[in-house]
Design a protein around this motif. Structure first.
Motif, PDB file in Angstrom:
ATOM      1  N   LEU A 141       0.841  -1.191   0.000  1.00 50.43           N
ATOM      2  CA  LEU A 141       0.000   0.000   0.000  1.00 50.43           C
ATOM      3  C   LEU A 141       0.877   1.241   0.000  1.00 50.43           C
ATOM      4  N   VAL A 142       0.546   2.166  -0.882  1.00 49.10           N
ATOM      5  CA  VAL A 142       1.308   3.406  -1.022  1.00 49.10           C
ATOM      6  C   VAL A 142       0.312   4.559  -1.003  1.00 49.10           C
ATOM      7  N   PRO A 143       0.574   5.608  -0.252  1.00 50.38           N
ATOM      8  CA  PRO A 143      -0.323   6.770  -0.295  1.00 50.38           C
ATOM      9  C   PRO A 143      -0.394   7.324  -1.720  1.00 50.38           C
ATOM     10  N   THR A 144      -1.584   7.671  -2.187  1.00 52.38           N
ATOM     11  CA  THR A 144      -1.710   8.168  -3.555  1.00 52.38           C
ATOM     12  C   THR A 144      -0.899   9.436  -3.777  1.00 52.38           C
ATOM     13  N   GLY A 145      -0.680  10.201  -2.719  1.00 50.75           N
ATOM     14  CA  GLY A 145       0.132  11.413  -2.844  1.00 50.75           C
ATOM     15  C   GLY A 145       1.599  11.125  -3.132  1.00 50.75           C
ATOM     16  N   ALA A 146       2.048   9.890  -2.891  1.00 51.41           N
ATOM     17  CA  ALA A 146       3.440   9.529  -3.166  1.00 51.41           C
ATOM     18  C   ALA A 146       3.638   9.085  -4.617  1.00 51.41           C
ATOM     19  N   ARG A 149       3.499  10.471 -12.175  1.00 48.64           N
ATOM     20  CA  ARG A 149       3.734   9.954 -13.517  1.00 48.64           C
ATOM     21  C   ARG A 149       5.070  10.448 -14.050  1.00 48.64           C
ATOM     22  N   ARG A 150       5.722   9.574 -14.752  1.00 42.19           N
ATOM     23  CA  ARG A 150       6.936   9.937 -15.497  1.00 42.19           C
ATOM     24  C   ARG A 150       6.786   9.252 -16.846  1.00 42.19           C
ATOM     25  N   GLY A 151       6.377  10.024 -17.849  1.00 38.72           N
ATOM     26  CA  GLY A 151       5.987   9.429 -19.118  1.00 38.72           C
ATOM     27  C   GLY A 151       4.652   8.732 -18.932  1.00 38.72           C
ATOM     28  N   ASP A 152       4.581   7.468 -19.360  1.00 34.27           N
ATOM     29  CA  ASP A 152       3.356   6.692 -19.208  1.00 34.27           C
ATOM     30  C   ASP A 152       3.367   5.820 -17.956  1.00 34.27           C
ATOM     31  N   ALA A 153       4.444   5.842 -17.206  1.00 38.41           N
ATOM     32  CA  ALA A 153       4.601   4.931 -16.066  1.00 38.41           C
ATOM     33  C   ALA A 153       4.392   5.656 -14.738  1.00 38.41           C
ATOM     34  N   TRP A 154       3.933   4.877 -13.733  1.00 41.66           N
ATOM     35  CA  TRP A 154       3.811   5.379 -12.360  1.00 41.66           C
ATOM     36  C   TRP A 154       5.151   5.175 -11.661  1.00 41.66           C
ATOM     37  N   ASN A 155       5.503   6.142 -10.809  1.00 38.31           N
ATOM     38  CA  ASN A 155       6.764   6.093 -10.081  1.00 38.31           C
ATOM     39  C   ASN A 155       6.566   6.510  -8.634  1.00 38.31           C
ATOM     40  N   VAL A 156       7.497   6.101  -7.809  1.00 37.56           N
ATOM     41  CA  VAL A 156       7.585   6.532  -6.415  1.00 37.56           C
ATOM     42  C   VAL A 156       9.063   6.681  -6.072  1.00 37.56           C
ATOM     43  N   PHE A 157       9.312   7.361  -4.985  1.00 35.12           N
ATOM     44  CA  PHE A 157      10.664   7.383  -4.433  1.00 35.12           C
ATOM     45  C   PHE A 157      10.703   6.378  -3.296  1.00 35.12           C
ATOM     46  N   VAL A 158      11.730   5.553  -3.289  1.00 36.61           N
ATOM     47  CA  VAL A 158      11.916   4.529  -2.274  1.00 36.61           C
ATOM     48  C   VAL A 158      13.203   4.848  -1.523  1.00 36.61           C
ATOM     49  N   ALA A 164      17.109   8.352  -1.248  1.00 41.21           N
ATOM     50  CA  ALA A 164      15.888   8.213  -2.042  1.00 41.21           C
ATOM     51  C   ALA A 164      16.242   7.791  -3.460  1.00 41.21           C
ATOM     52  N   HIS A 165      15.558   6.751  -3.937  1.00 38.41           N
ATOM     53  CA  HIS A 165      15.783   6.248  -5.292  1.00 38.41           C
ATOM     54  C   HIS A 165      14.458   6.234  -6.035  1.00 38.41           C
ATOM     55  N   LEU A 166      14.500   6.616  -7.306  1.00 36.63           N
ATOM     56  CA  LEU A 166      13.319   6.579  -8.149  1.00 36.63           C
ATOM     57  C   LEU A 166      13.037   5.137  -8.538  1.00 36.63           C
ATOM     58  N   ARG A 167      11.772   4.733  -8.400  1.00 38.86           N
ATOM     59  CA  ARG A 167      11.416   3.366  -8.777  1.00 38.86           C
ATOM     60  C   ARG A 167      10.097   3.380  -9.542  1.00 38.86           C
ATOM     61  N   GLU A 168      10.112   2.732 -10.717  1.00 35.82           N
ATOM     62  CA  GLU A 168       8.895   2.576 -11.496  1.00 35.82           C
ATOM     63  C   GLU A 168       8.100   1.425 -10.906  1.00 35.82           C
ATOM     64  N   ILE A 169       6.784   1.617 -10.765  1.00 38.89           N
ATOM     65  CA  ILE A 169       5.948   0.588 -10.172  1.00 38.89           C
ATOM     66  C   ILE A 169       4.725   0.328 -11.038  1.00 38.89           C
ATOM     67  N   LYS A 170       4.080  -0.793 -10.798  1.00 34.58           N
ATOM     68  CA  LYS A 170       2.809  -1.127 -11.450  1.00 34.58           C
ATOM     69  C   LYS A 170       1.702  -0.845 -10.437  1.00 34.58           C
ATOM     70  N   VAL A 171       0.793   0.030 -10.794  1.00 34.60           N
ATOM     71  CA  VAL A 171      -0.332   0.360  -9.919  1.00 34.60           C
ATOM     72  C   VAL A 171      -1.511  -0.537 -10.301  1.00 34.60           C
ATOM     73  N   THR A 172      -1.986  -1.311  -9.344  1.00 31.16           N
ATOM     74  CA  THR A 172      -3.102  -2.210  -9.596  1.00 31.16           C
ATOM     75  C   THR A 172      -4.431  -1.517  -9.360  1.00 31.16           C
ATOM     76  N   ARG A 173      -4.541  -0.772  -8.281  1.00 28.56           N
ATOM     77  CA  ARG A 173      -5.773  -0.031  -7.945  1.00 28.56           C
ATOM     78  C   ARG A 173      -5.405   1.334  -7.397  1.00 28.56           C
ATOM     79  N   LEU A 174      -6.185   2.327  -7.767  1.00 25.72           N
ATOM     80  CA  LEU A 174      -5.997   3.675  -7.206  1.00 25.72           C
ATOM     81  C   LEU A 174      -7.085   3.984  -6.233  1.00 25.72           C
TER      82      LEU A 174
END
Length: 174
Positions: A141-146, A149-158, A164-174
């Motif tokens: 679970l990730v807060p939606t505020g975290a 978008r970067r291009g067409d992909a969802w990202n978070v900082f981990v 802090a490192h940028l990581r592309e993730i797959k979002v299943t549900r918003l």
């Protein structure tokens, strides 16, 4: 009850109940003349309660018959288990506490926890329900505020080892 044709006879008139149950509400509290068919009392089986909750239609569109429900803050020591029996087909408009018109729909819920765990629950009691409309095992679970978008992909900082490192993730549900 006394007969209208002979009110002074002192003879009482038996009123039979169509069900086994107990009195839930008295509609006619004081002595008066009533018309035939007027409701005098409301009877019910406290062991056969259902919960009707009004839900925003946008949320109700994801709720299905058989979905799990958790009943909390009902007054007992533990949460109760339940399932969705029906999502009513027609919505209605309700004004929210903030004065906003909302479209809502009734969701009917049946309690499946053993009856002895909720004997103190009664007709018209306040409960809080959580309807499990979607369940994903081992989800992070990730807060939606975290999310961003970067291009067409969802990202978070981990954060890893204090950085802090940028990581592309797959979002299943918003």
């Amino acid at each position: 009850l006394r007969s209208a044709s002979d009110p002074d006879s002192g003879e009482s008139l038996a009123v039979l109940s169509p069900i086994d149950g107990r009195v839930l509400k008295v509609d006619q509290e004081s002595e008066s003349v009533v018309s035939q068919g007027t409701a005098l009392i409301e009877l019910g089986d406290a062991g056969d309660l259902e919960i009707a909750v009004d839900v925003l239609t946008t949320d109700a569109a994801r709720i299905r018959q058989g979905d799990k429900v958790i009943i909390a803050r009902w007054g007992g020591p533990t949460d109760l288990r339940a399932i969705v029996r029906r999502v009513e087909p027609s919505g209605f408009t309700k004004i929210s506490a903030l004065g906003v018109e909302e479209q809502r729909v009734w969701v009917i819920i049946d309690i499946v926890s053993p009856r002895e765990t909720w004997t103190s629950l009664g007709d018209g009691y306040r409960v809080e329900v959580r309807i499990v409309a979607d369940e994903i095992d081992n989800a992070i679970l990730v807060p939606t505020g975290a999310l961003f978008r970067r291009g067409d992909a969802w990202n978070v900082f981990v954060v890893d080892q204090g950085r802090a490192h940028l990581r592309e993730i797959k979002v299943t549900r918003l």
